[in-house]
Design an enzyme around this catalytic site. Structure first.
Site, mmCIF file in Angstrom:
data_model
loop_
_atom_site.group_PDB
_atom_site.id
_atom_site.type_symbol
_atom_site.label_atom_id
_atom_site.label_comp_id
_atom_site.label_asym_id
_atom_site.label_seq_id
_atom_site.Cartn_x
_atom_site.Cartn_y
_atom_site.Cartn_z
ATOM 1 N N GLU A 196 42.793 -1.560 6.212
ATOM 2 C CA GLU A 196 42.456 -0.549 5.389
ATOM 3 C C GLU A 196 43.365 0.580 5.358
ATOM 4 O O GLU A 196 43.774 1.280 7.042
ATOM 5 C CB GLU A 196 41.588 0.133 4.958
ATOM 6 C CG GLU A 196 40.993 1.308 4.867
ATOM 7 C CD GLU A 196 41.877 1.290 2.880
ATOM 8 O OE1 GLU A 196 41.900 1.810 2.504
ATOM 9 O OE2 GLU A 196 41.056 -0.086 2.764
ATOM 10 N N CYS A 256 30.418 11.709 -22.257
ATOM 11 C CA CYS A 256 30.238 9.893 -21.997
ATOM 12 C C CYS A 256 29.160 9.358 -21.690
ATOM 13 O O CYS A 256 29.096 9.779 -20.522
ATOM 14 C CB CYS A 256 31.457 9.925 -21.122
ATOM 15 S SG CYS A 256 31.892 8.518 -21.128
ATOM 16 N N CYS A 315 39.480 -7.380 -9.196
ATOM 17 C CA CYS A 315 38.721 -7.337 -10.227
ATOM 18 C C CYS A 315 39.372 -7.363 -11.385
ATOM 19 O O CYS A 315 39.683 -6.466 -12.109
ATOM 20 C CB CYS A 315 38.755 -5.451 -9.942
ATOM 21 S SG CYS A 315 40.468 -4.928 -9.358
ATOM 22 N N CYS A 344 37.129 2.602 -23.947
ATOM 23 C CA CYS A 344 35.823 1.241 -24.232
ATOM 24 C C CYS A 344 36.763 0.484 -24.948
ATOM 25 O O CYS A 344 37.240 0.907 -26.037
ATOM 26 C CB CYS A 344 34.667 2.237 -24.568
ATOM 27 S SG CYS A 344 33.472 2.597 -23.621
ATOM 28 N N GLN A 393 32.718 1.388 -5.648
ATOM 29 C CA GLN A 393 32.432 0.945 -6.561
ATOM 30 C C GLN A 393 31.778 1.752 -7.514
ATOM 31 O O GLN A 393 30.346 2.538 -7.552
ATOM 32 C CB GLN A 393 31.426 -0.016 -6.489
ATOM 33 C CG GLN A 393 32.376 -1.348 -5.645
ATOM 34 C CD GLN A 393 33.289 -2.572 -6.698
ATOM 35 O OE1 GLN A 393 33.434 -1.895 -8.247
ATOM 36 N NE2 GLN A 393 33.731 -2.997 -6.148
ATOM 37 N N TYR A 419 41.344 -4.902 3.597
ATOM 38 C CA TYR A 419 41.470 -4.111 2.719
ATOM 39 C C TYR A 419 39.892 -3.854 2.978
ATOM 40 O O TYR A 419 38.869 -3.304 1.640
ATOM 41 C CB TYR A 419 41.325 -4.371 0.834
ATOM 42 C CG TYR A 419 42.654 -5.208 0.726
ATOM 43 C CD1 TYR A 419 43.959 -4.349 0.641
ATOM 44 C CD2 TYR A 419 42.853 -6.408 0.956
ATOM 45 C CE1 TYR A 419 45.258 -5.341 0.081
ATOM 46 C CE2 TYR A 419 44.128 -6.996 0.556
ATOM 47 C CZ TYR A 419 45.183 -6.167 0.581
ATOM 48 O OH TYR A 419 46.771 -7.358 0.694
ATOM 49 N N ASP A 447 39.777 -7.531 -0.507
ATOM 50 C CA ASP A 447 38.958 -6.873 -1.777
ATOM 51 C C ASP A 447 40.521 -6.300 -2.269
ATOM 52 O O ASP A 447 40.377 -4.735 -1.901
ATOM 53 C CB ASP A 447 37.821 -5.795 -1.753
ATOM 54 C CG ASP A 447 37.215 -5.386 -2.987
ATOM 55 O OD1 ASP A 447 37.682 -5.989 -3.955
ATOM 56 O OD2 ASP A 447 36.379 -4.641 -2.780
ATOM 57 N N CYS A 498 29.318 5.830 -29.043
ATOM 58 C CA CYS A 498 29.539 7.636 -28.749
ATOM 59 C C CYS A 498 30.715 6.593 -29.937
ATOM 60 O O CYS A 498 31.401 6.460 -30.370
ATOM 61 C CB CYS A 498 30.505 6.491 -27.482
ATOM 62 S SG CYS A 498 32.120 8.065 -27.349
ATOM 63 N N CYS A 511 39.144 7.106 -27.996
ATOM 64 C CA CYS A 511 38.906 7.463 -26.943
ATOM 65 C C CYS A 511 39.669 5.727 -26.696
ATOM 66 O O CYS A 511 38.873 4.818 -26.983
ATOM 67 C CB CYS A 511 37.519 7.792 -26.188
ATOM 68 S SG CYS A 511 37.726 7.666 -24.222
#
Length: 415
Positions: free
Chosen positions: A297, A166, A368, A92, A244, A273, A341, A77, A89
């Site tokens: 949830e 992108c 995550c 990333c 996701q 969750y 999660d 990029c 940017c």
């Protein structure tokens, strides 16, 4: 009183040390720690200080590479070019590293966090998802500058860098936003679903009395309901809801979670969750018609979607509310297996305590954030649960983010 240093704007020649959690590497200069982005361990770089609050560390961007590491590549990029400095940017972190190097860096971060925060020495290998490093992202958020141009923000900045495309986002998604003008200050989201439909939503901030603003969502394109298919089952999810972002992640994670959970036929499983029912679907198949699954949830819209998605599985019950509040219900049937999660901050003590109090035989924890996972690993250990398996995935190529699935079981009394 000694005046605190302020190196902002200063250029330092540093030898780059190990990678750290957050997308940067650690260097030292005149006794201070320098967190350097866009560098790799073992490199010699010129780093420009971008933020310095006068403490024991400052933040910097590599602007020149004097001695490159073997894993360095030219970023695909143009907005990740090292020569851009502050105008890069911020989306990333690792475009300057090849895929193998990126996964090695992420494995090192998980290993370090588990050792430092949980006292656990665990060898980690980060698995690659199908599809490569580019065009994997199906959902993105963009900001709008004062001229009405859509773009992304630099790291730790409120400025907006206009973009035409992108390369990590699926073909056509960002282009659909970039070729028109928007209300200045708006926020845009784009979601490309499994059937190829593009859903674009604008969140306009309109001034009200006394300087207040009102956020008004406006559907620009698409129905606003994303249609996805995972393991042969269809899922409808609000385009603005959680799903996701890697196109291959739902299929992979559903398979791994189901394999780890192995809920017994006729048993009880919890899906905390639970979102729109991705994991609950497999749990319901495992426990069968004589078992039960509880999906919890906090998003009422997600629960509505989950009810519709799993309407053919009457053994699934649904609770709309925070996990903490639901776990306070003493009448809940204790589970054989718990899948959770949690958000990026992790489960935390109250949730871990609530789960452990019901003494499940197995806990499958999706995370995550490696630091949050390591803190939760320590909390599980305090409650007599040890991690028995861990799989890590490069579900966010080119960024520092990682997805892990960990399994916990009670420590044997004679251990």
């Amino acid at each position: 009183m000694t005046e605190k240093p302020d190196w902002t704007g200063r250029r330092l020649e540093v030898e780059v040390g190990p990678v750290a959690h957050g997308g940067h590497c650690v260097a030292r200069y005149e006794g201070r720690v320098v967190f350097v982005r866009h560098a790799l361990p073992g490199e010699s770089v010129i780093a420009e200080v971008t933020e310095d609050n006068g403490g024991g560390f400052c933040r910097a961007d590599a602007v020149e590479v004097r001695e490159a590491a073997p894993g360095r590549v030219v970023p695909p990029c143009p907005l990740a070019d090292i020569a851009l400095g502050k105008d890069r940017c911020g989306g990333c972190d690792f475009q300057h590293a090849d895929g193998e190097t990126q996964r090695e860096l992420k494995a090192a971060v998980i290993t370090e966090q588990l050792q430092r925060l949980a006292g656990l020495d665990w060898p980690v290998q980060v698995r690659e998802l199908p599809g490569g490093l580019l065009r994997w992202r199906t959902r993105a958020r963009l900001a709008v500058d004062r001229k009405g141009n859509a773009g992304f923000r630099p790291n730790r900045s409120h400025r907006v860098i206009p973009v035409a495309d992108c390369p990590i986002t699926v073909e056509g998604a960002v282009e659909a936003i970039a070729d028109r003008r928007w209300r200045p200050g708006a926020e845009l989201t784009v979601a490309a679903d499994g059937e190829g439909e593009l859903h674009v939503t604008a969140l306009d901030r309109k001034p009200q009395r006394r300087g207040r603003q009102q956020a008004v969502a406006r559907q620009v394109s698409g129905s606003g309901v994303a249609h996805e298919t995972v393991r042969g089952r269809g899922f409808d999810v609000a385009a603005q809801g959680f799903w996701q972002v890697h196109r291959e992640a739902p299929e992979t994670f559903a398979e791994v979670v189901a394999r780890f959970a192995a809920a017994p036929a006729g048993g009880v499983a919890w899906d905390l969750y639970g979102g729109v029912g991705l994991f609950a679907a497999d749990l319901a198949d495992q426990v069968g018609p004589t078992g039960s699954v509880l999906l919890v949830e906090s998003s009422h819209r997600a629960v509505e979607d989950a009810v519709a998605n799993l309407r053919d599985q009457p053994q699934v019950a649904f609770r709309a509310g925070t996990v903490e509040r639901v776990l306070d219900d003493e009448e809940l049937e204790s589970p054989d297996v718990v899948v959770l999660d949690p958000p990026r901050k992790g489960a935390g003590r109250q949730v871990v305590d609530g789960i452990a109090a019901r003494a499940p035989a197995r806990i499958v924890h999706v995370a995550c954030d490696p630091a949050a996972l390591a803190r939760d690993v320590s909390l599980y250990a305090d409650k007599g649960y040890r991690m028995v398996d861990l799989e890590a995935f490069d579900a966010f190529p080119m960024t520092h983010h990682i997805e892990c699935v960990a399994v916990f079981e009670p420590v044997a009394e004679d251990a």
